[in-house]
Design a protein around this motif. Structure first.
Motif, short mmCIF file in Angstrom:
data_model
loop_
_atom_site.label_atom_id
_atom_site.label_comp_id
_atom_site.label_asym_id
_atom_site.label_seq_id
_atom_site.Cartn_x
_atom_site.Cartn_y
_atom_site.Cartn_z
N THR A 41 0.89 -1.16 0.08
CA THR A 41 -0.14 0.19 0.06
C THR A 41 1.01 1.21 0.00
OG1 THR A 41 -1.71 -1.17 1.22
CG2 THR A 41 -1.83 1.32 1.32
N LEU A 42 1.93 1.21 0.91
CA LEU A 42 2.65 2.33 0.80
C LEU A 42 3.67 2.55 -0.48
CD1 LEU A 42 4.35 2.17 4.36
CD2 LEU A 42 2.83 4.10 3.64
N LEU A 43 3.86 1.59 -1.13
CA LEU A 43 4.72 1.59 -2.45
C LEU A 43 3.81 2.20 -3.38
CD1 LEU A 43 6.68 -1.99 -2.02
CD2 LEU A 43 7.55 0.32 -2.02
N VAL A 44 2.44 1.66 -3.39
CA VAL A 44 1.57 2.40 -4.60
C VAL A 44 1.81 3.69 -4.33
CG1 VAL A 44 -0.84 2.22 -5.70
CG2 VAL A 44 0.54 -0.01 -4.99
N ALA A 45 1.51 4.09 -3.07
CA ALA A 45 1.33 5.47 -2.75
C ALA A 45 2.45 6.20 -3.20
CB ALA A 45 1.04 5.77 -1.45
N ASP A 46 3.60 5.58 -2.90
CA ASP A 46 4.98 6.33 -3.13
C ASP A 46 5.01 6.52 -4.72
OD1 ASP A 46 7.84 7.18 -2.28
OD2 ASP A 46 8.34 5.59 -3.76
N LEU A 47 4.78 5.50 -5.51
CA LEU A 47 4.95 5.50 -6.78
C LEU A 47 3.79 6.66 -7.46
CD1 LEU A 47 5.72 4.39 -9.91
CD2 LEU A 47 3.73 2.71 -9.58
N THR A 48 2.62 6.50 -6.86
CA THR A 48 1.77 7.75 -7.36
C THR A 48 2.35 9.01 -7.13
OG1 THR A 48 -0.01 6.14 -6.66
CG2 THR A 48 -0.56 8.62 -6.87
N ARG A 49 3.04 9.24 -5.91
CA ARG A 49 3.49 10.55 -5.64
C ARG A 49 4.70 10.97 -6.50
NH1 ARG A 49 6.55 11.79 0.48
NH2 ARG A 49 6.84 13.88 -0.24
N ARG A 50 5.58 9.70 -6.97
CA ARG A 50 6.44 9.96 -7.66
C ARG A 50 6.07 10.64 -9.12
NH1 ARG A 50 11.84 7.96 -6.16
NH2 ARG A 50 11.78 7.36 -4.05
N VAL A 51 5.09 9.79 -9.90
CA VAL A 51 4.61 10.18 -10.89
C VAL A 51 3.89 11.71 -11.03
CG1 VAL A 51 2.80 9.86 -12.67
CG2 VAL A 51 4.17 7.93 -11.55
N LEU A 52 3.46 11.88 -9.73
CA LEU A 52 2.71 13.45 -9.69
C LEU A 52 3.89 14.55 -9.52
CD1 LEU A 52 -0.39 12.61 -7.34
CD2 LEU A 52 -0.33 13.35 -9.92
N GLU A 53 4.93 14.04 -8.85
CA GLU A 53 5.94 15.20 -8.36
C GLU A 53 7.06 15.28 -9.63
OE1 GLU A 53 6.05 15.20 -3.51
OE2 GLU A 53 7.60 13.99 -4.62
N ASP A 54 7.47 14.15 -10.14
CA ASP A 54 8.45 14.14 -11.19
C ASP A 54 8.21 14.29 -12.68
OD1 ASP A 54 9.89 13.75 -9.02
OD2 ASP A 54 10.64 11.89 -9.36
N VAL A 55 6.83 13.74 -12.78
CA VAL A 55 6.46 13.78 -14.26
C VAL A 55 5.55 15.11 -14.58
CG1 VAL A 55 4.88 12.81 -15.93
CG2 VAL A 55 6.45 11.22 -14.55
N HIS A 56 4.61 15.32 -13.44
CA HIS A 56 3.57 16.42 -13.48
C HIS A 56 3.86 17.70 -12.78
CE1 HIS A 56 1.21 13.67 -16.03
NE2 HIS A 56 1.02 12.74 -15.17
N ARG A 57 4.92 17.68 -12.16
CA ARG A 57 5.28 18.74 -11.38
C ARG A 57 4.35 19.23 -10.19
NH1 ARG A 57 10.44 17.52 -11.65
NH2 ARG A 57 11.00 17.56 -13.63
N SER A 58 3.55 18.41 -9.87
CA SER A 58 2.67 18.62 -8.58
C SER A 58 3.38 18.73 -7.27
CB SER A 58 1.36 17.70 -8.57
OG SER A 58 0.65 17.89 -9.93
N GLN A 59 2.73 19.31 -6.33
CA GLN A 59 3.07 19.02 -5.21
C GLN A 59 2.22 18.18 -4.23
OE1 GLN A 59 3.79 23.12 -2.98
NE2 GLN A 59 3.16 24.05 -5.19
N VAL A 60 3.07 17.39 -3.57
CA VAL A 60 2.43 16.21 -3.10
C VAL A 60 2.61 15.92 -1.59
CG1 VAL A 60 2.13 13.78 -2.99
CG2 VAL A 60 2.49 14.78 -5.14
N ALA A 61 1.56 16.05 -0.60
CA ALA A 61 1.77 15.79 0.56
C ALA A 61 1.25 14.46 0.91
CB ALA A 61 0.82 16.94 1.45
#
Length: 252
Positions: A41-61
């Motif tokens: 569950t944490l790994l999938v959340a981390d992958l989601t975060r990485r896609v949002l931050e590193d690909v789409h330049r969103s800010q993730v909390a």
């Protein structure tokens, strides 16, 4: 845009550049934090975060919800799994939202949890050995990360010794390829390869498609070694399996 869709829920679309996205992980109920389900569950959340931050330049909390007061939540050393650190562990959604100053944009839960709206539901991880035993036996957490993410996240992920051995072999080979390719002149990444990888990540976090694309890049003689190096190192920022591990060291 990152699109997450399921059979029984409307698609969730995230990833506007500059937007703030609050990912909240509802940890599974367990007497131990380091269960395969909790880590997946944490790994999938981390992958989601990485896609949002590193690909789409969103800010993730990223925040965590404890399953119950006093229960274990975080499975040991998050750095060993290359999980980017959360903002904190909270007892309620309201407390998490107040702490980070943003409402929950996406709840990440195990598949059995039907209490959360706008949920990214993660399938169970099953295997003959408890996760703690695999770690104590010396299995690299990043090998286990590869196994747990290489099945589509809504499906059950078999954590078998055969799959662990296959992932270990793949990562060993790719780490050596990265070392070999690093000795060549750097060449820009082919735009079509990068776009195909991003499309796969944006389509329900399709890690199997990304891994297949990387196998194609590895074997394609038409792609320059310097470009292969750039592609693998770049995609490792999202997959987080430490493909540059052996850079600067002797070949093995």
């Amino acid at each position: 845009m990152l699109i997450l869709s399921g059979a029984n829920a409307p698609p969730t679309t995230l990833g506007t550049p500059g937007s703030v996205v609050h990912l909240c992980v509802r940890m599974p109920v367990s007497d131990r934090a380091a269960t395969a389900g909790a880590v997946r569950t944490l790994l999938v959340a981390d992958l989601t975060r990485r896609v949002l931050e590193d690909v789409h330049r969103s800010q993730v909390a990223l925040t965590l919800l404890g399953p119950r007061p006093g229960s274990p939540v975080i499975p040991g050393d998050l750095d060993a799994w290359m999980i980017r650190p959360p903002a904190g562990v909270f007892e309620s959604v309201d407390a998490a939202a107040a702490a980070v100053g943003a409402p929950v944009g996406l709840m990440v839960t195990v598949a059995e949890d039907d209490t959360a709206e706008s949920a990214l539901t993660v399938g169970a991880a099953t295997g003959p050995e408890p996760l703690d035993d695999l770690i104590h036996a010396g299995h690299d957490p990043l090998t286990l990360r590869c196994v747990l993410l290489s099945t589509p996240y809504r499906q059950q992920a078999p954590l078998t010794m055969e799959r662990i051995a296959d992932a270990a072999g793949l990562l060993h080979r790719w780490r050596q390829r990265v070392v070999d390719w690093s000795t060549h002149i750097s060449v820009p990444m082919p735009a079509d390869i990068l776009e195909a990888a991003y499309r796969a990540f944006d389509r329900n976090l399709d890690v199997p498609a990304v891994l297949d694309l990387m196998r194609h890049v590895e074997s394609d003689a038409a792609i320059a070694p310097g470009a292969k190096f750039e592609i693998f190192v770049h995609l490792d920022r999202l997959l987080a399996v430490d493909l540059p591990r052996h850079l600067g060291g002797p070949h093995s």
